[in-house]
Design a protein around this motif. Structure first.
Motif, PDB file in Angstrom:
ATOM      1  N   GLN A 254       0.822  -1.209   0.000  1.00  0.00           N
ATOM      2  CA  GLN A 254       0.000   0.000   0.000  1.00  0.00           C
ATOM      3  C   GLN A 254       0.859   1.263   0.000  1.00  0.00           C
ATOM      4  O   GLN A 254       0.580   2.213  -0.737  1.00  0.00           O
ATOM      5  CB  GLN A 254      -0.942  -0.011   1.204  1.00  0.00           C
ATOM      6  CG  GLN A 254      -2.042  -1.060   1.091  1.00  0.00           C
ATOM      7  CD  GLN A 254      -3.023  -1.005   2.250  1.00  0.00           C
ATOM      8  OE1 GLN A 254      -3.196   0.027   2.871  1.00  0.00           O
ATOM      9  NE2 GLN A 254      -3.655  -2.135   2.541  1.00  0.00           N
ATOM     10  N   GLN A 286      -5.556   0.231 -12.578  1.00  0.00           N
ATOM     11  CA  GLN A 286      -6.926  -0.236 -12.366  1.00  0.00           C
ATOM     12  C   GLN A 286      -6.957  -1.753 -12.160  1.00  0.00           C
ATOM     13  O   GLN A 286      -7.658  -2.265 -11.272  1.00  0.00           O
ATOM     14  CB  GLN A 286      -7.792   0.159 -13.571  1.00  0.00           C
ATOM     15  CG  GLN A 286      -9.267  -0.153 -13.427  1.00  0.00           C
ATOM     16  CD  GLN A 286     -10.040   0.264 -14.672  1.00  0.00           C
ATOM     17  OE1 GLN A 286      -9.742  -0.185 -15.780  1.00  0.00           O
ATOM     18  NE2 GLN A 286     -11.021   1.130 -14.492  1.00  0.00           N
ATOM     19  N   HIS A 289      -5.735  -2.714  -8.585  1.00  0.00           N
ATOM     20  CA  HIS A 289      -6.707  -2.427  -7.530  1.00  0.00           C
ATOM     21  C   HIS A 289      -7.898  -3.390  -7.586  1.00  0.00           C
ATOM     22  O   HIS A 289      -8.406  -3.817  -6.537  1.00  0.00           O
ATOM     23  CB  HIS A 289      -7.171  -0.974  -7.616  1.00  0.00           C
ATOM     24  CG  HIS A 289      -6.142  -0.002  -7.094  1.00  0.00           C
ATOM     25  ND1 HIS A 289      -5.757   0.032  -5.775  1.00  0.00           N
ATOM     26  CD2 HIS A 289      -5.419   0.954  -7.727  1.00  0.00           C
ATOM     27  CE1 HIS A 289      -4.840   0.972  -5.598  1.00  0.00           C
ATOM     28  NE2 HIS A 289      -4.610   1.543  -6.765  1.00  0.00           N
ATOM     29  N   ARG A 290      -8.344  -3.750  -8.772  1.00  0.00           N
ATOM     30  CA  ARG A 290      -9.457  -4.692  -8.881  1.00  0.00           C
ATOM     31  C   ARG A 290      -9.030  -6.097  -8.469  1.00  0.00           C
ATOM     32  O   ARG A 290      -9.816  -6.836  -7.858  1.00  0.00           O
ATOM     33  CB  ARG A 290     -10.009  -4.685 -10.309  1.00  0.00           C
ATOM     34  CG  ARG A 290     -10.731  -3.380 -10.644  1.00  0.00           C
ATOM     35  CD  ARG A 290     -11.342  -3.398 -12.029  1.00  0.00           C
ATOM     36  NE  ARG A 290     -12.086  -2.168 -12.292  1.00  0.00           N
ATOM     37  CZ  ARG A 290     -12.748  -1.920 -13.418  1.00  0.00           C
ATOM     38  NH1 ARG A 290     -12.761  -2.830 -14.389  1.00  0.00           N
ATOM     39  NH2 ARG A 290     -13.394  -0.776 -13.576  1.00  0.00           N
ATOM     40  N   ASN A 292      -6.725  -6.796  -6.222  1.00  0.00           N
ATOM     41  CA  ASN A 292      -6.653  -6.770  -4.761  1.00  0.00           C
ATOM     42  C   ASN A 292      -8.040  -6.750  -4.128  1.00  0.00           C
ATOM     43  O   ASN A 292      -8.284  -7.415  -3.110  1.00  0.00           O
ATOM     44  CB  ASN A 292      -5.856  -5.545  -4.299  1.00  0.00           C
ATOM     45  CG  ASN A 292      -4.364  -5.692  -4.570  1.00  0.00           C
ATOM     46  OD1 ASN A 292      -3.846  -6.798  -4.696  1.00  0.00           O
ATOM     47  ND2 ASN A 292      -3.663  -4.572  -4.671  1.00  0.00           N
ATOM     48  N   THR A 298      -4.223  -6.648  -0.060  1.00  0.00           N
ATOM     49  CA  THR A 298      -3.205  -6.207  -1.007  1.00  0.00           C
ATOM     50  C   THR A 298      -2.271  -7.361  -1.320  1.00  0.00           C
ATOM     51  O   THR A 298      -1.406  -7.709  -0.518  1.00  0.00           O
ATOM     52  CB  THR A 298      -2.412  -5.006  -0.442  1.00  0.00           C
ATOM     53  OG1 THR A 298      -3.316  -3.932  -0.186  1.00  0.00           O
ATOM     54  CG2 THR A 298      -1.339  -4.549  -1.415  1.00  0.00           C
TER      55      THR A 298
END
Length: 394
Positions: A254, A286, A289-290, A292, A298
């Protein structure tokens, strides 16, 4: 002098390092002193490295340098700064010894040939590996055995971090002469063996604005950069060091992404704005993040230097699934068998649930290839990550 060698040749290799707390901006352009400290991961040389051969000879009439087979201007200020500093250190070392007079080899001209096995000037820290390798090769041919942080730094700031394996801090220092602006190892090469790195090569082209010009403009015009350097980076350095020492991937990932995002925000806050990311870069963000969000934690983390190519950190148990997600979202248009380079990765099938969670229309051909690698391991070199061999001919 009969004892002088007509030629001395050294060949060495040096690794790429990827910053997880970014260096951007200098308080002294000539000495290459940063406005903030930074922290990086040194990558394995089997996948990414610079190889440099340096030779000094009494027969050479001028200094010359070649990069990737093409002769470059040896008068570049940063290259000259490295040469001057190495020759100064060599004279200082010899004058302090009992060798008298100074050996003629200190006055010999040098020829240097350097080659990268990865795209140059595309935002993959080629200058860091290049100048670390140059500094070490020059030190060997001229007989210098002191710390080379300052020499490498004078060529490219982040090059001092490539002198060490594992996890490396470049301390910004406080002295105006830069003597305390040096690199040191935070954790050794063997500290986090499960950590893996995927480099998603979007473009191998030279970036439109080089880092040197970009940094200078940001320092002059970005208020966000000043706030970042003074108020945020010191806290992030301490937290990132903790994450590494405790092998806390959740927090490490993160913070790596947040720092990358903020670095690029300072580029947009620069006037005129600088944009190193491409549409594909943003699609990769993108995707991460999707991915995770689907797993509820994460599991992968991106970072981007001054270029569109993504560096993704993950652990060994996640590599195969994420590579499959990249293939699904950015399928290769051709040469699919050459899409993945470096460490072998077992193919896996994505679940229908993950495909749905990614929710992206495939964009064929937008990622050229993936390099699968890892942090430099202790088997390569303990501590100093530069390896060398030398030869002399009578």
């Amino acid at each position: 002098m009969a004892s002088e060698k007509p030629i001395v040749v050294v060949t060495c290799t040096a690794p790429v390092n990827i910053a997880v707390v970014k260096y951007w901006g200098k308080r002294d352009e000539e000495l290459i002193l940063p406005i903030n400290s930074s922290l990086s991961v040194t990558l394995h040389q089997d996948q990414l490295k610079t190889t440099t051969t340096a030779a000094i000879s009494r027969d050479f009439t001028e200094d010359r340098i070649w990069l990737n087979g093409r002769e470059e201007d040896v008068g570049q200020p940063r290259l000259q700064a490295c040469l001057r500093e190495i020759r100064r250190l060599a004279r200082k070392r010899r004058s302090g010894s009992h060798e008298d007079p100074l050996p003629l080899s200190l006055s010999y001209k040098v020829h240097v040939a350097s080659e990268n096995n990865f795209p140059t000037a595309a935002g993959l820290a080629s200058s860091a590996a290049g100048y670390a390798c140059l500094a070490y090769a020059l030190a060997r041919v001229y007989g210098v055995d002191s710390d080379l942080s300052e020499v490498a730094r004078r060529g490219s700031g982040s090059a001092c971090r490539s002198l060490y394996g594992g996890f490396v801090e470049w301390q910004m220092g406080e002295r105006p002469d830069g003597k305390d602006s040096i690199a040191c190892q935070v954790a050794p090469e063997s500290h986090w063996p499960e950590l893996r790195v995927l480099i998603l090569v979007v473009s191998a082209e030279r970036k439109p604005m080089g880092s040197t010009a970009g940094m200078q403009t940001s320092v002059e015009t970005s208020a966000l950069l000043k706030f970042r350097a003074e108020a945020l980076v010191p806290v992030r350095m301490a937290e990132m060091t903790r994450c590494i020492r405790e092998r806390d991937f959740q927090a490490f990932g993160q913070l790596t992404m947040k720092d990358s995002n903020q670095f690029h925000a300072t580029c947009l806050d620069t006037f005129p704005p600088i944009s190193y990311l491409s549409d594909t870069s943003r699609h990769i963000i993108q995707l991460v993040h999707r991915f995770n969000a689907h797993h509820g934690q994460t599991k992968v983390a991106y970072t981007f230097d001054a270029g569109p190519n993504a560096v993704v950190f993950t652990l060994d148990d996640t590599v195969a699934e994420f590579v499959a997600a990249v293939r699904h979202s950015f399928p290769p248009e051709s040469n699919g068998d050459k899409f993945l380079k470096g460490l072998p990765v077992e193919p896996v099938l994505l679940s229908d649930e993950l495909k749905a969670a990614l929710g992206m229309d495939p964009v064929p051909g937008s990622i050229r290839y993936i390099i699968a690698t890892q942090a430099l391991t202790s088997a390569d070199h303990p501590g100093l990550a530069v390896q060398s061999t030398s030869a002399q001919r009578d």
